[in-house]
Design a protein around this motif. Structure first.
Motif, PDB file in Angstrom:
ATOM      1  N   ASP A   1       0.862  -1.183   0.000  1.00 50.75           N
ATOM      2  CA  ASP A   1       0.000   0.000   0.000  1.00 50.75           C
ATOM      3  C   ASP A   1       0.898   1.232   0.000  1.00 50.75           C
ATOM      4  O   ASP A   1       1.868   1.313   0.764  1.00 50.75           O
ATOM      5  N   LEU A   2       0.599   2.191  -0.850  1.00 51.43           N
ATOM      6  CA  LEU A   2       1.443   3.386  -0.945  1.00 51.43           C
ATOM      7  C   LEU A   2       1.237   4.331   0.230  1.00 51.43           C
ATOM      8  O   LEU A   2       2.176   4.972   0.696  1.00 51.43           O
ATOM      9  N   THR A   3       0.000   4.458   0.708  1.00 51.52           N
ATOM     10  CA  THR A   3      -0.312   5.353   1.826  1.00 51.52           C
ATOM     11  C   THR A   3      -1.110   4.595   2.882  1.00 51.52           C
ATOM     12  O   THR A   3      -1.565   3.478   2.641  1.00 51.52           O
ATOM     13  N   ARG A   4      -1.301   5.221   4.020  1.00 53.13           N
ATOM     14  CA  ARG A   4      -2.111   4.618   5.082  1.00 53.13           C
ATOM     15  C   ARG A   4      -3.572   5.076   4.991  1.00 53.13           C
ATOM     16  O   ARG A   4      -4.367   4.737   5.851  1.00 53.13           O
ATOM     17  N   GLY A   5      -3.903   5.853   3.959  1.00 51.66           N
ATOM     18  CA  GLY A   5      -5.275   6.335   3.813  1.00 51.66           C
ATOM     19  C   GLY A   5      -5.681   7.298   4.907  1.00 51.66           C
ATOM     20  O   GLY A   5      -6.860   7.385   5.270  1.00 51.66           O
ATOM     21  N   GLU A   6      -4.705   8.079   5.380  1.00 52.88           N
ATOM     22  CA  GLU A   6      -4.967   8.930   6.542  1.00 52.88           C
ATOM     23  C   GLU A   6      -5.916  10.092   6.269  1.00 52.88           C
ATOM     24  O   GLU A   6      -6.440  10.704   7.206  1.00 52.88           O
ATOM     25  N   LEU A   7      -6.146  10.426   5.015  1.00 53.01           N
ATOM     26  CA  LEU A   7      -7.087  11.501   4.692  1.00 53.01           C
ATOM     27  C   LEU A   7      -8.514  10.992   4.508  1.00 53.01           C
ATOM     28  O   LEU A   7      -9.423  11.782   4.235  1.00 53.01           O
ATOM     29  N   GLY A   8      -8.716   9.706   4.649  1.00 55.38           N
ATOM     30  CA  GLY A   8     -10.053   9.148   4.501  1.00 55.38           C
ATOM     31  C   GLY A   8     -11.028   9.754   5.486  1.00 55.38           C
ATOM     32  O   GLY A   8     -10.695  10.003   6.651  1.00 55.38           O
ATOM     33  N   THR A   9     -12.255  10.007   5.036  1.00 58.24           N
ATOM     34  CA  THR A   9     -13.274  10.638   5.870  1.00 58.24           C
ATOM     35  C   THR A   9     -13.622   9.778   7.082  1.00 58.24           C
ATOM     36  O   THR A   9     -13.832  10.291   8.185  1.00 58.24           O
ATOM     37  N   ARG A  10     -13.683   8.483   6.894  1.00 57.76           N
ATOM     38  CA  ARG A  10     -14.091   7.566   7.957  1.00 57.76           C
ATOM     39  C   ARG A  10     -12.871   6.840   8.525  1.00 57.76           C
ATOM     40  O   ARG A  10     -11.932   6.504   7.814  1.00 57.76           O
ATOM     41  N   GLY A  11     -12.912   6.591   9.813  1.00 56.40           N
ATOM     42  CA  GLY A  11     -11.853   5.835  10.461  1.00 56.40           C
ATOM     43  C   GLY A  11     -10.574   6.642  10.631  1.00 56.40           C
ATOM     44  O   GLY A  11     -10.552   7.862  10.473  1.00 56.40           O
ATOM     45  N   THR A  12      -9.497   5.954  10.960  1.00 58.05           N
ATOM     46  CA  THR A  12      -8.187   6.573  11.164  1.00 58.05           C
ATOM     47  C   THR A  12      -7.135   5.712  10.487  1.00 58.05           C
ATOM     48  O   THR A  12      -7.393   4.565  10.088  1.00 58.05           O
ATOM     49  N   ALA A  13      -5.930   6.253  10.384  1.00 58.14           N
ATOM     50  CA  ALA A  13      -4.827   5.482   9.801  1.00 58.14           C
ATOM     51  C   ALA A  13      -4.563   4.229  10.617  1.00 58.14           C
ATOM     52  O   ALA A  13      -4.275   3.162  10.062  1.00 58.14           O
ATOM     53  N   GLU A  14      -4.659   4.337  11.936  1.00 55.01           N
ATOM     54  CA  GLU A  14      -4.414   3.176  12.795  1.00 55.01           C
ATOM     55  C   GLU A  14      -5.461   2.087  12.571  1.00 55.01           C
ATOM     56  O   GLU A  14      -5.140   0.893  12.542  1.00 55.01           O
ATOM     57  N   ILE A  15      -6.711   2.499  12.414  1.00 53.26           N
ATOM     58  CA  ILE A  15      -7.775   1.529  12.120  1.00 53.26           C
ATOM     59  C   ILE A  15      -7.521   0.873  10.769  1.00 53.26           C
ATOM     60  O   ILE A  15      -7.643  -0.350  10.616  1.00 53.26           O
ATOM     61  N   ARG A  16      -7.132   1.663   9.774  1.00 52.82           N
ATOM     62  CA  ARG A  16      -6.858   1.108   8.442  1.00 52.82           C
ATOM     63  C   ARG A  16      -5.694   0.129   8.491  1.00 52.82           C
ATOM     64  O   ARG A  16      -5.677  -0.869   7.771  1.00 52.82           O
ATOM     65  N   ASP A  17      -4.703   0.404   9.340  1.00 51.92           N
ATOM     66  CA  ASP A  17      -3.571  -0.527   9.504  1.00 51.92           C
ATOM     67  C   ASP A  17      -4.074  -1.891   9.966  1.00 51.92           C
ATOM     68  O   ASP A  17      -3.683  -2.935   9.426  1.00 51.92           O
ATOM     69  N   ARG A  18      -4.935  -1.871  10.969  1.00 48.94           N
ATOM     70  CA  ARG A  18      -5.465  -3.131  11.510  1.00 48.94           C
ATOM     71  C   ARG A  18      -6.324  -3.848  10.474  1.00 48.94           C
ATOM     72  O   ARG A  18      -6.252  -5.078  10.333  1.00 48.94           O
ATOM     73  N   GLU A  19      -7.130  -3.082   9.766  1.00 47.64           N
ATOM     74  CA  GLU A  19      -7.992  -3.687   8.752  1.00 47.64           C
ATOM     75  C   GLU A  19      -7.170  -4.320   7.632  1.00 47.64           C
ATOM     76  O   GLU A  19      -7.506  -5.403   7.134  1.00 47.64           O
ATOM     77  N   ALA A  20      -6.089  -3.646   7.236  1.00 46.97           N
ATOM     78  CA  ALA A  20      -5.236  -4.176   6.172  1.00 46.97           C
ATOM     79  C   ALA A  20      -4.575  -5.483   6.594  1.00 46.97           C
ATOM     80  O   ALA A  20      -4.457  -6.425   5.796  1.00 46.97           O
ATOM     81  N   ARG A  21      -4.150  -5.552   7.847  1.00 40.08           N
ATOM     82  CA  ARG A  21      -3.549  -6.805   8.345  1.00 40.08           C
ATOM     83  C   ARG A  21      -4.582  -7.930   8.350  1.00 40.08           C
ATOM     84  O   ARG A  21      -4.274  -9.083   7.998  1.00 40.08           O
ATOM     85  N   LYS A  22      -5.800  -7.610   8.753  1.00 44.74           N
ATOM     86  CA  LYS A  22      -6.859  -8.625   8.778  1.00 44.74           C
ATOM     87  C   LYS A  22      -7.158  -9.118   7.362  1.00 44.74           C
ATOM     88  O   LYS A  22      -7.290 -10.331   7.121  1.00 44.74           O
ATOM     89  N   ALA A  23      -7.253  -8.200   6.409  1.00 39.24           N
ATOM     90  CA  ALA A  23      -7.523  -8.577   5.024  1.00 39.24           C
ATOM     91  C   ALA A  23      -6.388  -9.421   4.458  1.00 39.24           C
ATOM     92  O   ALA A  23      -6.628 -10.368   3.696  1.00 39.24           O
ATOM     93  N   ALA A  24      -5.158  -9.089   4.828  1.00 39.88           N
ATOM     94  CA  ALA A  24      -4.002  -9.860   4.362  1.00 39.88           C
ATOM     95  C   ALA A  24      -4.077 -11.302   4.835  1.00 39.88           C
ATOM     96  O   ALA A  24      -3.772 -12.239   4.087  1.00 39.88           O
ATOM     97  N   THR A  25      -4.504 -11.493   6.080  1.00 42.11           N
ATOM     98  CA  THR A  25      -4.651 -12.843   6.625  1.00 42.11           C
ATOM     99  C   THR A  25      -5.756 -13.609   5.902  1.00 42.11           C
ATOM    100  O   THR A  25      -5.609 -14.790   5.584  1.00 42.11           O
ATOM    101  N   ILE A  26      -6.856 -12.933   5.644  1.00 44.60           N
ATOM    102  CA  ILE A  26      -7.978 -13.566   4.943  1.00 44.60           C
ATOM    103  C   ILE A  26      -7.550 -14.051   3.560  1.00 44.60           C
ATOM    104  O   ILE A  26      -7.857 -15.172   3.137  1.00 44.60           O
TER     105      ILE A  26
END
Length: 240
Positions: free
Chosen positions: A37-62
């Motif tokens: 991933d090039l960015t952490r999506g920190e400008l996204g309207t919903r959630g936070t960069a930290e939440i996106r980090d956790r979600e990305a790890r979960k998706a990677a496992t799936i």
């Protein structure tokens, strides 16, 4: 670690939305697949960069990814310039993929097209002998490497694909990986602001787009890609 396929996304969830079923299928076929991933999506309207980090790890496992990393480029403001190209060249030479998948060449979000051109240019430059790189903390020179193919997945805009992959049997895995990003997509109980991708219609569109593309090629579901050079096949019967 050598990868068969390296997938780039401007933001966490781009890879899943654009090519999640293809990734799942290739892994099931025994390929080693990684996502950067090039960015952490920190400008996204919903959630936070930290939440996106956790979600990305979960998706990677799936999905069963061999590796997932984040370049931590500045969301919304990274550029296709020397600094960012060299950073990606180091990763391409590190993982030495045969195939690279990356963002759509044209799309609603400005980071998608920019990420597309950045990855494409970096893949070309990575094959040039006179560009010297080494990984951070390592003084060993990296050998040049150019992927055999760079394919662009399709995102918000309904671009006409140059080819489509039969992903029948892998849509549930794709949808499960997408749902890992529960801060971003449809959730009737969420108190977050609405966004273009948080509607029920958008989440449904992931399935009906794949079903419609599948209809066009005579299968249940498909994902489409655009190419940078003419697609070659070994024989006429190599096509579905």
């Amino acid at each position: 670690m050598k990868l068969d396929i390296l997938v780039f996304g401007a933001h966490p969830d781009d890879a899943e939305l654009g090519a999640g079923a293809t990734i799942a299928k290739e892994i099931a076929l025994g390929k080693r697949v990684g996502v950067i991933d090039l960015t952490r999506g920190e400008l996204g309207t919903r959630g936070t960069a930290e939440i996106r980090d956790r979600e990305a790890r979960k998706a990677a496992t799936i999905l069963g990814l061999a590796v997932r990393e984040n370049m931590e480029f500045q969301d919304g403001f990274f550029r296709n310039d020397t600094e960012h190209q060299l950073a990606l060249i180091r990763q391409i030479r590190r993982f030495r993929p045969e195939v690279v998948l990356c963002n759509a060449v044209e799309d609603r979000h400005i980071d998608h097209a920019r990420g597309s051109s950045l990855v494409s240019d970096s893949c070309f430059l990575s094959g040039l002998v006179k560009i010297d790189t080494c990984l951070d903390g390592d003084d060993q020179w990296q050998e040049p490497w150019r992927p055999k193919q760079v394919y662009h997945y399709i995102q918000w805009k309904n671009l006409v694909p140059d080819f489509a992959i039969d992903v029948s049997g892998y849509m549930e895995k794709k949808l499960e990986a997408i749902r890992a990003y529960d801060s971003q997509f449809y959730d009737p109980g969420s108190k977050e602001p609405e966004t273009p991708i948080s509607s029920r219609n958008f989440l449904d569109s992931v399935t009906y787009r794949a079903r419609d593309l599948g209809r066009l090629i005579g299968v249940a579901y498909a994902e489409g890609f655009t190419v940078e050079r003419t697609v070659a096949v070994r024989s006429l019967d190599a096509l579905i």
